[in-house]
Design an enzyme around this catalytic site. Structure first.
Site, PDB file in Angstrom:
ATOM      1  N   GLU A  74       9.285  16.454  14.907  1.00 16.54           N
ATOM      2  CA  GLU A  74       9.756  16.218  13.546  1.00 16.54           C
ATOM      3  C   GLU A  74       8.960  17.165  12.639  1.00 16.54           C
ATOM      4  O   GLU A  74       7.774  16.950  12.388  1.00 16.54           O
ATOM      5  CB  GLU A  74       9.521  14.758  13.129  1.00 16.54           C
ATOM      6  CG  GLU A  74      10.118  14.480  11.762  1.00 16.54           C
ATOM      7  CD  GLU A  74       9.794  13.082  11.218  1.00 16.54           C
ATOM      8  OE1 GLU A  74       8.671  12.613  11.394  1.00 16.54           O
ATOM      9  OE2 GLU A  74      10.699  12.489  10.592  1.00 16.54           O
ATOM     10  N   LYS A 126       0.857  -1.191   0.000  1.00  9.17           N
ATOM     11  CA  LYS A 126       0.000   0.000   0.000  1.00  9.17           C
ATOM     12  C   LYS A 126       0.888   1.234   0.000  1.00  9.17           C
ATOM     13  O   LYS A 126       1.498   1.578   1.011  1.00  9.17           O
ATOM     14  CB  LYS A 126      -0.896   0.054   1.246  1.00  9.17           C
ATOM     15  CG  LYS A 126      -1.954   1.163   1.108  1.00  9.17           C
ATOM     16  CD  LYS A 126      -2.571   1.587   2.414  1.00  9.17           C
ATOM     17  CE  LYS A 126      -1.819   2.672   3.127  1.00  9.17           C
ATOM     18  NZ  LYS A 126      -1.686   3.939   2.365  1.00  9.17           N
ATOM     19  N   GLU A 136      10.163   1.488  10.089  1.00  9.61           N
ATOM     20  CA  GLU A 136      11.131   2.565   9.804  1.00  9.61           C
ATOM     21  C   GLU A 136      10.388   3.870  10.042  1.00  9.61           C
ATOM     22  O   GLU A 136       9.512   4.236   9.249  1.00  9.61           O
ATOM     23  CB  GLU A 136      11.604   2.486   8.350  1.00  9.61           C
ATOM     24  CG  GLU A 136      12.346   1.212   7.999  1.00  9.61           C
ATOM     25  CD  GLU A 136      13.660   1.073   8.734  1.00  9.61           C
ATOM     26  OE1 GLU A 136      14.174   2.079   9.264  1.00  9.61           O
ATOM     27  OE2 GLU A 136      14.172  -0.051   8.805  1.00  9.61           O
ATOM     28  N   CYS A 192      13.298  11.368   6.172  1.00 12.11           N
ATOM     29  CA  CYS A 192      13.334  10.862   7.550  1.00 12.11           C
ATOM     30  C   CYS A 192      14.647  11.234   8.221  1.00 12.11           C
ATOM     31  O   CYS A 192      14.679  11.538   9.400  1.00 12.11           O
ATOM     32  CB  CYS A 192      13.122   9.367   7.562  1.00 12.11           C
ATOM     33  SG  CYS A 192      14.277   8.479   6.501  1.00 12.11           S
TER      34      CYS A 192
HETATM   35  P1  NAD Z   1       2.425   8.439   7.666  1.00  9.10           P
HETATM   36  O1  NAD Z   1       2.800   7.648   8.860  1.00  9.10           O
HETATM   37  O2  NAD Z   1       1.326   9.419   7.798  1.00  9.10           O
HETATM   38  O3  NAD Z   1       1.991   7.450   6.474  1.00  9.10           O
HETATM   39  C1  NAD Z   1       2.865   6.459   5.970  1.00  9.10           C
HETATM   40  C2  NAD Z   1       2.038   5.349   5.352  1.00  9.10           C
HETATM   41  O4  NAD Z   1       1.302   4.689   6.376  1.00  9.10           O
HETATM   42  C3  NAD Z   1       0.988   5.835   4.342  1.00  9.10           C
HETATM   43  O5  NAD Z   1       0.879   4.894   3.317  1.00  9.10           O
HETATM   44  C4  NAD Z   1      -0.279   5.888   5.190  1.00  9.10           C
HETATM   45  O6  NAD Z   1      -1.457   5.763   4.439  1.00  9.10           O
HETATM   46  C5  NAD Z   1      -0.079   4.682   6.098  1.00  9.10           C
HETATM   47  N1  NAD Z   1      -0.744   4.723   7.401  1.00  9.10           N
HETATM   48  C6  NAD Z   1      -1.040   5.803   8.167  1.00  9.10           C
HETATM   49  N2  NAD Z   1      -1.647   5.400   9.306  1.00  9.10           N
HETATM   50  C7  NAD Z   1      -1.720   4.049   9.261  1.00  9.10           C
HETATM   51  C8  NAD Z   1      -2.253   3.056  10.141  1.00  9.10           C
HETATM   52  N3  NAD Z   1      -2.820   3.368  11.314  1.00  9.10           N
HETATM   53  N4  NAD Z   1      -2.178   1.756   9.775  1.00  9.10           N
HETATM   54  C9  NAD Z   1      -1.583   1.410   8.602  1.00  9.10           C
HETATM   55  N5  NAD Z   1      -1.089   2.297   7.720  1.00  9.10           N
HETATM   56  C10 NAD Z   1      -1.147   3.610   8.058  1.00  9.10           C
HETATM   57  O7  NAD Z   1       3.759   9.086   7.132  1.00  9.10           O
HETATM   58  P2  NAD Z   1       3.957  10.047   5.880  1.00  9.10           P
HETATM   59  O8  NAD Z   1       3.451  11.394   6.237  1.00  9.10           O
HETATM   60  O9  NAD Z   1       3.455   9.379   4.644  1.00  9.10           O
HETATM   61  O10 NAD Z   1       5.563  10.041   5.764  1.00  9.10           O
HETATM   62  C11 NAD Z   1       6.365  10.836   6.558  1.00  9.10           C
HETATM   63  C12 NAD Z   1       6.902  10.059   7.740  1.00  9.10           C
HETATM   64  O11 NAD Z   1       7.605   8.912   7.270  1.00  9.10           O
HETATM   65  C13 NAD Z   1       7.909  10.866   8.533  1.00  9.10           C
HETATM   66  O12 NAD Z   1       7.675  10.685   9.906  1.00  9.10           O
HETATM   67  C14 NAD Z   1       9.259  10.245   8.120  1.00  9.10           C
HETATM   68  O13 NAD Z   1      10.276  10.407   9.063  1.00  9.10           O
HETATM   69  C15 NAD Z   1       8.868   8.820   7.931  1.00  9.10           C
HETATM   70  N6  NAD Z   1       9.848   8.121   7.081  1.00  9.10           N
HETATM   71  C16 NAD Z   1      10.740   7.277   7.679  1.00  9.10           C
HETATM   72  C17 NAD Z   1      11.726   6.630   6.913  1.00  9.10           C
HETATM   73  C18 NAD Z   1      12.746   5.720   7.558  1.00  9.10           C
HETATM   74  O14 NAD Z   1      13.465   5.013   6.842  1.00  9.10           O
HETATM   75  N7  NAD Z   1      12.852   5.689   8.880  1.00  9.10           N
HETATM   76  C19 NAD Z   1      11.778   6.858   5.529  1.00  9.10           C
HETATM   77  C20 NAD Z   1      10.849   7.734   4.958  1.00  9.10           C
HETATM   78  C21 NAD Z   1       9.888   8.354   5.748  1.00  9.10           C
END
Ligand code: NAD
Length: 487
Positions: free
Chosen positions: A390, A183, A259, A293
């Site tokens: 963040e 997804k 992650e 991230c």
């Molecule tokens: P997000 O957590 O809002 O969403 C990420 C994904 O998870 C999306 O596909 C979203 O639809 C899904 N999602 C959201 N809530 C969920 C739930 N309860 N159950 C299952 N799926 C769910 O994050 P974002 O805004 O898309 O991305 C930014 C975040 O991602 C930042 O915090 C960034 O640091 C992190 N990130 C981390 C890494 C890493 O390697 N550590 C890499 C890239 C991004």
């Protein structure tokens, strides 16, 4: 050839990719282009029935193709063939990505897409090289540790580097013999769908990669709680990671890789090459407008060198021009959504209200899309909102220190531990402090990942559990079975 294009000319694959086809579905979430704020498509939301269909398709594909049982070199060959097709399709993929995401088209073909291809090839090579082990046991018996794939892996990815995040999940899971239900973010799903189409063209068994679109609450929840998803691999915010852990704990235990977010420090000593440090620090917070991230968002600098370092960073932040992501000259990314831009503005406003001084930026940019200016905040303390939260935007804070002890105290964030940067010419100090930094990755006299995919990435503290990339990512897509045979 210019990579610039007109977004109206791009045909978007909208629907769920299940088995061997794109299943069209009615859109439910309005999508806006970050570059110009225009509404341009509607993203469908897969409910639990559609997710179940994708999972059953993946299970059947594993069974009928014998994906884990075929010669490992054949698995490797098909994954390399898939990488070849991605390479041939790079311009098309770049357009799909640049329309919906914050990634400028000029940074995609040789950047995100080239790196994703390398990573898929890197993981393909594990397919015929990792083996089970014979272990020393009592006389009269033979002990083995067998390694096996999980089956169907549920992968959930964020919007900030969509194609690359998909490659991080798909590469190791497939090489390790699994099928995947992926997804992507509801804001940037198109490149993931195209990856699945290309995999099919490359000869990978239909149903090995299924892409379901939707939000976290409906589609994400349906994936993480599905009883036939054997492992969850998630990249996204710490907030969502925590909701996923809760959901998994409630619906049935399964392994997960998380992650998550970061608030990474960049610690600079006066003996460092300051020009080099400034260039690395500026690039890290400007790249993708800080929506990474590992963005090095907290500058922690020795008192005696604050002035020259800050001047060099300010020079690097000047003259940044907002342009559409589909303009090949674009170097600077918009923020993903108006909501996220307002959130950044709110954090900066509260930090300034608490006494910080804004040395540059601190505002929207004069452009049609969701652009936010590179921002440098001085006079903050460890409780300032921009130091604690963040921001996920182009906002860098400055804190100063007198000695190593103070530097390490400031570097230690109460909850995040994803990455850290350390700039010093003193080798002993570099090694001493690298040992003390509470982060999953430490970069010394540089900042940001290289193209050495053998280095795993992952967080300490609430920045995550487990690793992506490296041998560890392959191994985390397999489980081990202990076998003891009486002779
Ligand atoms: P997000 O957590 O809002 O969403 C990420 C994904 O998870 C999306 O596909 C979203 O639809 C899904 N999602 C959201 N809530 C969920 C739930 N309860 N159950 C299952 N799926 C769910 O994050 P974002 O805004 O898309 O991305 C930014 C975040 O991602 C930042 O915090 C960034 O640091 C992190 N990130 C981390 C890494 C890493 O390697 N550590 C890499 C890239 C991004």
């Amino acid at each position: 050839m210019t990579l610039s294009f007109d977004p109206k000319d791009v045909s978007l694959p909208i629907g769920h990719f299940i088995g061997d086809r794109l299943v069209s579905a009615k859109g439910a979430i309005q999508m806006h282009r970050p570059s110009d704020g225009q509404a341009y498509a509607d993203c469908p939301v897969a409910d639990s029935d559609i997710v179940d269909q994708a999972v059953q398709t993946a299970k059947n594909a594993l069974k009928s193709s014998n994906w884990d049982g075929i010669r490992p070199r054949e698995r490797l060959r098909l994954l390399h063939r898939w990488a070849d097709l991605i390479e041939q399709d790079a311009v098309n993929l770049a357009q799909l990505e640049a329309v919906s995401s914050t990634r400028p088209v000029g940074q995609l073909v040789d950047g995100d897409i080239a790196v994703s291809i390398e990573q898929i090839r890197f993981f393909a090579e594990f397919a015929d090289k990792e083996s089970s082990a014979l272990v020393p046991t009592d006389d009269g018996s033979l002990g083995m540790i067998m390694s096996e794939p999980y089956g169907v892996v549920g992968a959930i990815t964020p919007w900030n580097f969509p194609i690359n995040m998909a490659a991080w999940k798909l590469g190791p899971a497939l090489a390790a013999g699994n099928a995947v239900v992926l997804k992507p973010s509801e804001m940037t799903p198109f490149s993931s769908i195209r990856l699945a189409e290309l995999a099919l063209q490359a000869g990978l068994p239909a149903g090995l990669i299924n892409v379901v679109l939707g939000d976290g609450m409906t589609t994400g929840n349906a994936i993480t709680s599905h009883p036939d998803i054997a492992k969850v691999s998630f990249t996204g915010s710490t907030r969502a990671g925590s909701a996923i852990m809760e959901n998994i704990a409630r619906s049935g235990i399964k392994p997960m890789t998380l992650e998550l977010g970061g608030k990474s420090p960049q610690v600079v000593f006066a003996d460092a090459d300051l020009d080099r440090a400034a260039a690395a620090i500026t690039a890290s917070i400007i790249s993708n407008a800080g929506q990474a991230c590992v963005a090095g968002s907290r500058l922690i600098v020795e008192n005696s060198c604050v002035e020259p370092l800050v001047e060099a960073i300010l020079r690097g932040m000047a003259d940044i021009k907002p342009r559409f992501t589909w303009d090949a000259a674009s170097q600077y990314s918009p923020i993903i959504s108006e909501r996220q831009r307002q959130r950044i503005a709110d954090i900066v406003r509260r930090t300034v209200a608490a006494g910080a001084e804004c040395l540059t930026g601190g505002d929207f940019m004069d452009a049609p899309g969701y652009f936010y200016a590179p921002t440098l905040l001085a006079g903050v303390d460890e409780d300032s909102p921009a130091v604690i939260d963040e921001v996920f935007g182009p906002v860098l804070t400055i804190q100063t220190f007198e000695d190593e002890e103070e530097a390490m105290t400031l570097a230690d964030h109460p909850s995040y531990g994803l990455a850290a940067g350390l700039f010093t010419r003193d080798l002993s100090r570099a090694i001493r402090l690298t040992r003390r930094l509470q982060a999953g990755t430490v970069w010394v006299n540089r900042y940001g990942r290289s193209r050495d995919h053998i280095l795993p990435t992952g967080g300490y503290k609430q920045s995550g559990i487990g690793k992506d990339l490296g041998r560890e990512a392959f191994q985390s897509n397999r489980k081990s079975k202990s076998v003891l045979i009486s002779l």
